[in-house]
Scaffold this active site. Structure first.
Site, short mmCIF file in Angstrom:
data_model
loop_
_atom_site.label_atom_id
_atom_site.label_comp_id
_atom_site.label_asym_id
_atom_site.label_seq_id
_atom_site.Cartn_x
_atom_site.Cartn_y
_atom_site.Cartn_z
N LYS A 91 0.82 -1.22 0.00
CA LYS A 91 0.00 0.00 0.00
C LYS A 91 0.85 1.27 0.00
CE LYS A 91 -2.31 -0.95 3.79
NZ LYS A 91 -1.94 -2.34 4.09
N THR A 92 1.83 1.29 0.90
CA THR A 92 2.60 2.53 1.06
C THR A 92 3.40 2.85 -0.19
OG1 THR A 92 2.76 2.25 3.46
CG2 THR A 92 4.43 3.63 2.41
N GLU B 202 -3.70 6.13 1.51
CA GLU B 202 -3.48 4.73 1.81
C GLU B 202 -4.67 4.24 2.63
OE1 GLU B 202 -0.16 2.10 4.20
OE2 GLU B 202 0.46 3.87 3.07
#
Length: 469
Positions: A129-130, A173
């Protein structure tokens, strides 16, 4: 940013001059939203039990932060309190807010309200995600679209983990814990993958997949969902989408396909095909085939938004990643020290594989700090099998967060040490981080690679070791 939505949802007066208190302000997401509200003119204060570069940065922007979290710092003039998912009802700050009758909202609720004012882009998934959020934000920012973004990691090249942009895009996110991502209202969504995690909340993989299906169904009908179709769980969740769906993988059966050309000297070159037609050739400075997948997802999103392929190529070529994602902390005396956020068996495995590809002949030390007693217990055997590409492993004590008394008695680091040792890994159990630094300092040799891994404070080992050298 219009304040009408926040006013109606939280019964607050206009945002500028509004007093907002964050309980757990040092968290990566909480600090990001706090930064945006400061830029909007809010008077921000908060508490966190740990001092960190994030809290210091917020103090530099004018936020007042205390480490007691005992309720004494909260003023009756506070208009709204924001809590992170890890804050429980017995927290003294939260109890004080309830007693004073102050409006209390979750971090994900305020994030969702901020997103509603713009065109939302939400990146979800168990892993990646990051980095994917950082890639998308970097592409959009370097293309001149000036997005607002909230990322779960510091991205130095674009100003950190948050930015209040003047454009109409909001990149966030999207965390699945506590079903937080269902508070978001994206036009564009990403699901990178779905695996067992946060089992202290979800209990089983079926409930996790169902939550991601709810996320898929929340994307607006005129939007886009981008999914990794080599993940069966993701495919199941994506069936619930009401919008256009595009897939990505390293297989030409996907809408967006990546063909890796080389991976020498840390540079990943790869061709991208869109629906079997050649799209462009890209390169990355960050290692690992998993980052090619992240780049494919970012490319799909930014193409839908309207960014041209040459701008995407330029941004990806200059992308140096987020802090704590294969971050080279220092190279001293021929020893390379790398820090990474990996805290799930899959993340450990792919990160160590990337390190082995990058340093095929070097001795790799992995210093791992487990994150949560419950995660360690649920995924014990998977953790034990995730260190195959490390030559030496040092295990620290478990970093506790959100763990109840049962979890703390049911699991300990010794069990993980024994399970890992029995799988044939050369492992030492050294509970304290300071002792780990001492052992490394006296044991590593020129040419060695030292990697610290975990979502807790194991990064201190990397920085202390470089400082000692």
């Amino acid at each position: 940013m219009s304040t009408s939505l926040l006013e109606s949802q939280f019964n607050c007066r206009p945002l500028r001059g509004h007093c907002v208190y964050f309980i757990g302000i040092g968290g990566i997401g909480m600090s990001a939203v706090a930064r945006i509200l400061i830029n909007e003119g809010c008077i921000v204060s908060g508490s966190d039990l740990r001092i960190s570069p994030l809290t210091s940065s917020l103090e530099g922007l004018g936020a007042k932060i205390n480490t007691k979290q005992d309720g004494s710092f909260m003023s009756s003039e506070t208009d709204m309190v924001v809590v992170s998912a890890s804050i429980t009802e017995d927290n003294p700050d939260l109890k004080t807010a309830r007693k004073l009758g102050i409006k209390v909202v979750k971090y994900s609720q305020i994030l969702g309200s901020l997103m509603k004012e713009k065109r939302g882009v939400a990146i979800s998934g168990t892993h990646g995600k990051t980095t994917t959020s950082a890639m998308i934000s970097t592409i959009l920012k370097t293309s001149g679209l000036d997005p607002t973004f909230v990322i779960g990691g510091e991205v130095p090249d674009i100003g950190g983990n948050a930015h209040l942009g003047k454009g109409n895009l909001f990149v966030a996110e999207a965390c699945e814990y506590d079903r937080s991502f269902l508070n978001l209202t994206p036009q564009v969504g990403v699901i990178t993958n779905i695996e067992e995690d946060h089992l202290d909340y979800y209990e089983n993989i079926e409930k996790i997949i169902h939550a991601f299906g709810d996320f898929a169904s929340s994307i607006s009908e005129d939007g886009l969902l981008v999914v990794n179709d080599h993940d069966n769980n993701t495919v199941v969740a994506a069936r619930r989408a009401n919008c256009k769906v595009e897939t990505f993988s390293l297989d030409n059966a996907s809408d967006w396909c990546g063909e890796v050309l080389s991976g020498s000297s840390g540079l990943k070159r790869f061709r991208v095909f869109y629906r079997d037609a050649f799209f462009h050739e890209f390169s990355l400075q960050i290692p690992g085939s998993h980052n090619v997948l992240n780049a494919l997802a970012a490319t799909a999103v930014c193409t839908f938004i309207g960014v041209d392929k040459d701008s995407i190529k330029t941004a990806l070529a200059s992308f140096r990643g987020a802090n704590r994602r294969f971050q080279i902390v220092g190279v001293k005396n021929g020893i390379t020290v790398i820090d990474d956020y990996a805290h799930h068996p899959t993340e450990i495995r792919v990160t160590l594989r990337a390190a082995r590809e990058l340093y095929p002949e070097k001795r790799i030390w992995c210093v791992f700090q487990p994150h949560q007693f419950s995660r360690t217990r649920h995924l014990l055997k998977e953790f034990a099998r995730s260190f195959q590409n490390a030559n030496r492993v040092i295990l620290a004590d478990i970093y506790a967060t959100r763990d109840n008394d049962y979890e703390k008695t049911a699991m300990n680091a010794t069990k993980l040490y024994e399970e890992t040792r029995n799988s044939g890994i050369d492992i030492q159990y050294i509970p304290q981080l300071s002792d780990i630094v001492n052992v490394l300092y006296s044991s590593v040799s020129p040419g060695d690679i030292v990697m610290t891994m975990g979502a807790g404070d194991v990064w201190k080992v990397a920085y202390d070791l470089v400082s000692r050298f």
